[in-house]
Design a protein around this motif. Structure first.
Motif, short mmCIF file in Angstrom:
data_model
loop_
_atom_site.label_atom_id
_atom_site.label_comp_id
_atom_site.label_asym_id
_atom_site.label_seq_id
_atom_site.Cartn_x
_atom_site.Cartn_y
_atom_site.Cartn_z
N VAL A 197 7.34 -25.28 -36.83
CA VAL A 197 8.33 -25.89 -35.96
C VAL A 197 9.76 -25.41 -36.26
N PRO A 198 10.21 -25.38 -37.53
CA PRO A 198 11.58 -24.90 -37.79
C PRO A 198 11.81 -23.46 -37.33
N LEU A 199 10.80 -22.61 -37.50
CA LEU A 199 10.94 -21.22 -37.07
C LEU A 199 11.02 -21.12 -35.55
N LEU A 200 10.16 -21.90 -34.88
CA LEU A 200 10.18 -21.88 -33.41
C LEU A 200 11.50 -22.42 -32.87
N GLN A 201 12.05 -23.42 -33.55
CA GLN A 201 13.34 -23.97 -33.12
C GLN A 201 14.41 -22.89 -33.14
#
Length: 284
Positions: A29-33
């Motif tokens: 999730v943090p990378l996709l954000q």
């Protein structure tokens, strides 16, 4: 897998981390954000980061340090806006939640590292007059220590281009359309302004403020451009973007008025108006 196409087809993107967590592993999730925010910035599309920003404040008057860091990370990433959900809609401390989020935003934007993070993302510019004008507006504002960039826009494309540049000064977006003004409120650094009836060469018929097919212009000619610029200075004053007659504004517009995307004019003028310079005003 189709992020570029999705961003192209949308007017704006929301990064709902709760929904992403259902479809993806938590560690992704943090990378996709960051990927989504970067892609939106490259394509001049507003992006909002939402869900579980200050989750503990539904029941507690203060957030956890991890939540504060999460909000700060979204700002450092370059998001146009961050959004509270249950914290303000159904929580016990809605006002404290909003105030805490604003405190975090102010603290991050005052950090010396913030500007360097924003400037890390390289932008690919199109070879159009509008892109050249908006890029120049950012550079001129920085060089002249202008107080704001003022953009005349119909459907918001020029203002979004300027916002994409992440200038060091606020952006005043003047549009004759209520819908455009509301949409621009979501974009980074933008203060939308809906002109009063009869100003800026816009018609006084309220229904015209929703009509994209027939832009609400009265056919201002080049001779009236100084009047339009003077009204722009007044709008900047009303928004609190200037407080001294000698404060400088960088103004972009497209002539003839009512031509979507035709940014072809850039002017530097003092807040006192286009006929004043270095404390001396010309009276016709």
């Amino acid at each position: 897998d189709n992020l570029e196409n999705i961003v192209d087809k949308c007017d704006g993107i929301m990064v709902a981390r709760g929904d992403l967590g259902v479809e993806c592993a938590p560690e992704d999730v943090p990378l996709l954000q960051k990927q989504i925010i970067d892609e939106c910035r490259k394509r001049a599309k507003p992006v909002v980061v939402a869900t579980q920003m200050l989750e503990s404040m539904i029941e507690s008057p203060t957030p956890t340090r991890a939540e504060a860091s999460d909000v700060a990370t979204a700002i450092y990433d370059g998001a146009d806006a961050i959004m509270l959900s249950a914290e303000s809609a159904a929580g016990k401390f809605p006002e404290e939640s909003v105030a805490m989020q604003q405190r975090i935003i102010n603290r991050v934007e005052g950090d010396t590292h913030y500007r360097s993070y924003l400037d890390q993302l390289s932008m690919t510019k199109k070879s159009t007059p509008a892109d050249a004008i908006t890029t120049a507006a950012r550079q001129i504002a920085q060089t002249t220590n202008a107080k704001a960039i003022v953009c005349f826009t119909l459907q918001g494309s020029t203002v979004l281009r300027v916002s994409q540049e992440r200038p060091t000064v606020p952006i005043l977006g003047i549009t004759p359309f209520k819908e455009t003004a509301r949409q621009l409120a979501m974009s980074w650094g933008v203060y939308p302004n809906l002109p009063r009836s009869g100003s800026f060469g816009f018609t006084s018929d309220d229904e015209d403020f929703f009509n994209y097919e027939n832009p609400a212009t009265d056919g201002e000619t080049d001779d009236d451009f100084d009047v339009v610029l003077k009204n722009a200075c007044r709008a900047a004053l009303r928004k609190g973007l200037v407080n001294d007659p000698n404060d400088l504004l960088v103004v972009t517009a497209g002539l003839p008025f009512g031509t979507p995307g035709a940014a072809n004019v850039i002017r530097v003028l003092p807040a006192a108006g286009p006929q004043c310079w270095d404390g001396i005003c010309r009276v016709d």
